[in-house]
Design an enzyme around this catalytic site. Sequence first.
Site: not given
Length: 786
Positions: A199, A477
């Site tokens: 780069e 229950s």
Amino acid sequence: MARKAVKSKSKSRKSRSKRTSRQKPGLFRRLFRLLMLLAGLAIGIGVPWTVWLDIQVRGEFEGRIWDVPSRVYARPLSLYSGKPVSKSSLLLELKASGYRQVTNASVPGTYSVNGSQFDINRRAFIFEDGSKPATRFRLQLRSGSVGDLVAVSGSEDPGLVRLDPAEIASIYPLHDEDRTLVALKDAPELLVTGLQAVEDRQFKHHHGVAFRSIARAFVANIRAGKAVQGGSTLTQQLVKNYFLNSERTLVRKANEAIMAVLLELHYDKAQILEAYVNEVYLGQQGKHAIHGFGRASEFYFDRSLQDLEPQHIALLVGLVRGASLYNPRRNPERALKRRNQVLDIFEVTGLLTENEVKKAKGRPLGVTSKPRSGGSRYPAFVDLVRRQLKRDYQSSDLSSEGLKIFTTLAPSEQEYAQQAVSKGLDDLKQRGLPADLQSAIVLADVASGEVRALVSDRVAGRTGFNRALDARRQIGSVIKPLVYLLALEHVDDYNLITPVKDEPLSLRQPDGKLWSPENYDHKSHGELPLMDALVHSYNQATVQVGLSVGVANLIRKIKQLGIAVEVPAVPSTLLGAVELTPIEVAQMFQSLAAGGYSVPLRSVTAVLTPQGELLSRYPLRFMPLENREAIALLNFALTRVVEEGTAQALHGLLGNNTVIAGKTGTTNERRDSWFVGYTRDRVAVSWVGLDDNRPASVTGANAAMRIWARLFRSLPIEGLDLRMPDGANFVWVDKQQQALTDPSCPGAEQIPFIEGSEPQKKTQCLKNQKGKNKESLWRKWFGRKD
């Protein structure tokens, strides 16, 4: 006359010459003034603008703090000789942690398997108790548990090895940038030098802008007739990514050049390069942008940056030119070509030898088929994590500080739980129940209260309403065990065989209406032992017992078990007319499953800084409950629910007879189905119903219990420990006669009692047996009858 004419013309020429000579200095003066004006304007505007840009550069760069997502990890799987683990569970754990199956596990993060033998190369990892290096080990599975466990390369027996945990979520900042910070000194040398070679080869020499590179790129682009080469330096690229946007305007380019020069003026090359390594854009995962080489390494290869090989580094460097264009998952051929171009540059610049490049080019891209994590893999569980962390951390800290959050989730158990819900609901549809049923499961460790799995939707990974945490439904229950626990705490009045009445009754409600509870089978069963009333879940008997111990005491018991909700003080509460969430029900029963040691359910064990320093630890908090003897009796009774009561089909669904305590729950008009069950080490709650709360034709046994069983078929099950604590013992009794008996007598059962609550009466059979025993002893001693 002629001489005068000549003189006149000569004077005229001199006059024009003088005018011309006077005009030339005036033009130059005007041009000079114009240039001075332009220079003044440039200085007047440019200098303040440059000063402003300088302030911006220094202000943002000097105190640069990237918003780094927090990483959320599952619990690390501990492996040791004797550890119960199946082959399928171990494979699920390895998959969740991103391990790759290979023929030779020579690289960290890989494993090989041959039958029941595993060769695992664990990655280096910072655990909550410190950093551990990479290690390679082999283990042999035998009969559902770890047999031999040995280190490779002749090392000592490791004794215990922890797999690095699966990353299950990231908590992102608002701008949805994902990165893993890397110090320049920790980055591979090939990455640092290779990035410059590809780069910006003049990076060490320019001052932010490389005019020679700009000219070279300009010529190359003119020759090609299109943009084929860029002239921006790494510093300019960093400025564009960090400070500016990507719009193509002269003003933006001018700002970029000025700020690049300013950046180089104030900071050294190492600082700029480190910032670049962490800032550059390298990919996209959904709405989350992948920034920096640290995260890109994990995103593409599921490896740390330090573990990358040359071909991997070349691919990442190549992505700088265009992360979307060279996306190796979408465009593998283009990515391969770009990677090889970068490898060629590495060779030309002397970073790699010809043989090294040839070897690297011969390797595949090595990219995983999909990223290991993205957002949240288990959103319902991560929701619980967020809620528990909010007590100690602000949302902004969780989304920007890069914290390491260690949780209790077991990936294999989570996967089994999700399959139990998804496939279980499909099975219920085949059985004629509504197709749009939903379900939730909470699975926790009994002793520690650590949540191992949490499912809130039939579709894995779907976000939205968290039924496990927020679906507040009547529990039916499921509340009855607490009513009978209160009774058993009254040692002078109740034990498991105390006769109770199951007969019709009517009670006046606060609104003036009569409430007349009925049993599920619409029958009354008269007088029967207390334990049988619980085992068969008789409503009328439960209300009779509940009224004798008091509704207010039931409400206090619910709070004592860690449930902080408003419960109506009305008789219908005795039958579960109270709304709780699945995780609250799990919390309630954890205390019972642990034999009276209440532990708050938790999903987080520790929080670390990005560097591995401990910020918070979430230790166990035991809260011993009173009357542990009564809880032991209740647990015994709940195993009878599974053996002969409303949950008696469970053993058939599981395919074994392991000792399990459980309780079914069904609400009015069969709107909700509940099942809570526990073994020695796991407690789980399953709920099934419809989101709009309309009747769903479900019962505790025909829906929720089936899903619970489907989950536990996949888990190693240890039967419930029914040994009694001090102060309680097993006694042989006849329930119907409420009397002591002998094991050989008809109707004899071994039932636990709190000391002092055993029956005093004896069956005739027991008396006869004692007489025979005395007679036998007399004969043994004297050889004749008395």
